[in-house]
Design a protein around this motif. Structure first.
Motif, PDB file in Angstrom:
ATOM      1  N   VAL A  57       0.862  -1.170   0.000  1.00  0.00           N
ATOM      2  CA  VAL A  57       0.000   0.000   0.000  1.00  0.00           C
ATOM      3  C   VAL A  57       0.906   1.230   0.000  1.00  0.00           C
ATOM      4  N   TYR A  58       0.735   2.037  -1.025  1.00  0.00           N
ATOM      5  CA  TYR A  58       1.488   3.282  -1.140  1.00  0.00           C
ATOM      6  C   TYR A  58       0.673   4.428  -0.548  1.00  0.00           C
ATOM      7  N   VAL A  59       1.350   5.493  -0.155  1.00  0.00           N
ATOM      8  CA  VAL A  59       0.639   6.696   0.263  1.00  0.00           C
ATOM      9  C   VAL A  59       1.036   7.822  -0.701  1.00  0.00           C
ATOM     10  N   CYS A  60       0.013   8.529  -1.228  1.00  0.00           N
ATOM     11  CA  CYS A  60       0.273   9.592  -2.204  1.00  0.00           C
ATOM     12  C   CYS A  60       0.992  10.752  -1.510  1.00  0.00           C
ATOM     13  N   ASP A  61       2.068  11.201  -2.124  1.00  0.00           N
ATOM     14  CA  ASP A  61       2.865  12.268  -1.538  1.00  0.00           C
ATOM     15  C   ASP A  61       2.129  13.609  -1.551  1.00  0.00           C
ATOM     16  N   ARG A  62       1.129  13.745  -2.414  1.00  0.00           N
ATOM     17  CA  ARG A  62       0.465  15.038  -2.566  1.00  0.00           C
ATOM     18  C   ARG A  62      -0.852  15.111  -1.800  1.00  0.00           C
ATOM     19  N   CYS A  63      -1.667  14.041  -1.835  1.00  0.00           N
ATOM     20  CA  CYS A  63      -2.987  14.112  -1.189  1.00  0.00           C
ATOM     21  C   CYS A  63      -3.112  13.187   0.014  1.00  0.00           C
ATOM     22  N   GLY A  64      -2.138  12.289   0.220  1.00  0.00           N
ATOM     23  CA  GLY A  64      -2.163  11.441   1.406  1.00  0.00           C
ATOM     24  C   GLY A  64      -3.078  10.237   1.310  1.00  0.00           C
ATOM     25  N   VAL A  65      -3.715  10.033   0.161  1.00  0.00           N
ATOM     26  CA  VAL A  65      -4.588   8.876  -0.013  1.00  0.00           C
ATOM     27  C   VAL A  65      -3.733   7.615  -0.159  1.00  0.00           C
ATOM     28  N   GLU A  66      -4.199   6.531   0.446  1.00  0.00           N
ATOM     29  CA  GLU A  66      -3.488   5.262   0.321  1.00  0.00           C
ATOM     30  C   GLU A  66      -4.050   4.469  -0.844  1.00  0.00           C
ATOM     31  N   PHE A  67      -3.177   3.797  -1.584  1.00  0.00           N
ATOM     32  CA  PHE A  67      -3.661   2.988  -2.708  1.00  0.00           C
ATOM     33  C   PHE A  67      -2.779   1.753  -2.871  1.00  0.00           C
ATOM     34  N   PRO A  68      -3.411   0.616  -3.237  1.00  0.00           N
ATOM     35  CA  PRO A  68      -2.662  -0.637  -3.354  1.00  0.00           C
ATOM     36  C   PRO A  68      -1.890  -0.721  -4.664  1.00  0.00           C
ATOM     37  N   VAL A  69      -0.713  -1.328  -4.607  1.00  0.00           N
ATOM     38  CA  VAL A  69       0.104  -1.545  -5.797  1.00  0.00           C
ATOM     39  C   VAL A  69       0.658  -2.969  -5.709  1.00  0.00           C
ATOM     40  N   SER A  70       0.604  -3.688  -6.821  1.00  0.00           N
ATOM     41  CA  SER A  70       1.244  -4.998  -6.888  1.00  0.00           C
ATOM     42  C   SER A  70       2.222  -4.992  -8.038  1.00  0.00           C
ATOM     43  N   ARG A  71       3.409  -5.522  -7.813  1.00  0.00           N
ATOM     44  CA  ARG A  71       4.390  -5.585  -8.893  1.00  0.00           C
ATOM     45  C   ARG A  71       5.305  -6.775  -8.653  1.00  0.00           C
ATOM     46  N   LEU A  72       5.946  -7.203  -9.713  1.00  0.00           N
ATOM     47  CA  LEU A  72       6.962  -8.239  -9.583  1.00  0.00           C
ATOM     48  C   LEU A  72       8.306  -7.533  -9.521  1.00  0.00           C
ATOM     49  N   PHE A  73       8.944  -7.618  -8.367  1.00  0.00           N
ATOM     50  CA  PHE A  73      10.259  -6.992  -8.239  1.00  0.00           C
ATOM     51  C   PHE A  73      11.320  -7.994  -8.664  1.00  0.00           C
ATOM     52  N   GLU A  74      12.238  -7.527  -9.526  1.00  0.00           N
ATOM     53  CA  GLU A  74      13.329  -8.382  -9.979  1.00  0.00           C
ATOM     54  C   GLU A  74      14.643  -7.747  -9.577  1.00  0.00           C
ATOM     55  N   ALA A  75      15.423  -8.500  -8.825  1.00  0.00           N
ATOM     56  CA  ALA A  75      16.740  -8.005  -8.396  1.00  0.00           C
ATOM     57  C   ALA A  75      17.818  -8.693  -9.220  1.00  0.00           C
ATOM     58  N   GLN A  76      18.840  -7.911  -9.563  1.00  0.00           N
ATOM     59  CA  GLN A  76      20.025  -8.487 -10.199  1.00  0.00           C
ATOM     60  C   GLN A  76      21.219  -7.734  -9.638  1.00  0.00           C
ATOM     61  N   VAL A  77      21.984  -8.413  -8.803  1.00  0.00           N
ATOM     62  CA  VAL A  77      23.033  -7.734  -8.040  1.00  0.00           C
ATOM     63  C   VAL A  77      24.350  -8.501  -8.176  1.00  0.00           C
ATOM     64  N   PRO A  78      25.394  -7.853  -8.723  1.00  0.00           N
ATOM     65  CA  PRO A  78      26.706  -8.503  -8.758  1.00  0.00           C
ATOM     66  C   PRO A  78      27.326  -8.544  -7.369  1.00  0.00           C
ATOM     67  N   LEU A  79      27.892  -9.663  -7.028  1.00  0.00           N
ATOM     68  CA  LEU A  79      28.497  -9.827  -5.704  1.00  0.00           C
ATOM     69  C   LEU A  79      30.017  -9.773  -5.813  1.00  0.00           C
ATOM     70  N   ALA A  80      30.638  -9.250  -4.781  1.00  0.00           N
ATOM     71  CA  ALA A  80      32.098  -9.215  -4.729  1.00  0.00           C
ATOM     72  C   ALA A  80      32.601 -10.554  -4.216  1.00  0.00           C
ATOM     73  N   ALA A  81      33.527 -11.152  -4.949  1.00  0.00           N
ATOM     74  CA  ALA A  81      34.028 -12.459  -4.528  1.00  0.00           C
ATOM     75  C   ALA A  81      34.946 -12.330  -3.311  1.00  0.00           C
ATOM     76  N   ASP A  82      35.603 -11.191  -3.149  1.00  0.00           N
ATOM     77  CA  ASP A  82      36.362 -10.987  -1.914  1.00  0.00           C
ATOM     78  C   ASP A  82      36.126  -9.573  -1.397  1.00  0.00           C
ATOM     79  N   ALA A  83      36.469  -9.370  -0.145  1.00  0.00           N
ATOM     80  CA  ALA A  83      36.100  -8.139   0.562  1.00  0.00           C
ATOM     81  C   ALA A  83      36.624  -6.887  -0.141  1.00  0.00           C
ATOM     82  N   GLU A  84      37.816  -6.960  -0.752  1.00  0.00           N
ATOM     83  CA  GLU A  84      38.401  -5.761  -1.372  1.00  0.00           C
ATOM     84  C   GLU A  84      37.579  -5.287  -2.563  1.00  0.00           C
TER      85      GLU A  84
END
Ligand code: ZN
Ligand code: ZN
Length: 166
Positions: free
Chosen positions: A63-90
């Motif tokens: 549920v999002y809240v409108c930044d301008r009027c404050g009304v709440e409204f539902p949103v559904s989405r498929l979030f897709e993450a793609q994140v490269p990982l560091a193989a070592d700390a450096e």
């Protein structure tokens, strides 16, 4: 959830799958008031020619809240993450790669950080949201509030002064 990557970290071509349920508290951007379904993510970490890459899919109902009027409204989405990982700390120092935690990675942390980066900090219920009347607070999307016709006499005096200055 910490995912052990020891068996793929030195093994190009290998993958490791995972499934996890995220803590909604970690994903609450300022524009989101709550999540309405469990945050179940399914993904995998691939070792492609020695580079580790995490991918995950997570259907999100919120549920999002409108930044301008404050009304709440539902949103559904498929979030897709793609994140490269560091193989070592450096490798993690430059900020482009997500650092490993020992020989693995906390996949919940990776996905929530990626979700927050991808989520608008401000959002509107509709692109042309009219917002609230600054004087009476009525939601102007529901119709005019009447402030324009019933002017406060004190404001009329102020407007005359402003007109003279123009
Ligand atoms: Zn709005
Ligand atoms: Zn008004």
């Amino acid at each position: 959830m910490w995912l052990d990557l020891r068996d793929i970290i030195e093994m190009p071509g290998k993958s490791k799958g995972f499934e996890t349920v995220l803590d909604p508290e970690a994903l609450l951007a300022p524009s989101i008031t709550r999540f309405t379904a469990p945050l179940r993510a399914v993904g995998r970490v691939d070792n492609t020619a020695g580079l580790l890459n995490l991918r995950a899919e997570m259907p999100v109902s919120m549920v999002y809240v409108c930044d301008r009027c404050g009304v709440e409204f539902p949103v559904s989405r498929l979030f897709e993450a793609q994140v490269p990982l560091a193989a070592d700390a450096e490798d993690g120092d430059d900020g482009e790669l997500y650092p490993l935690d020992g020989d693995g990675v906390d996949v919940d942390d990776v996905i929530s950080a990626s979700f927050l980066l991808d989520t608008d900090m401000k959002c509107l219920c509709r692109p042309d949201c009219l917002g609230l009347c600054p004087r009476c607070g009525k939601n102007l999307n529901e119709g005019p509030c009447g402030c324009e016709t019933e002017r406060d006499p004190r404001f009329a005096v102020l407007e005359q002064l402003l007109d003279k200055n123009l």
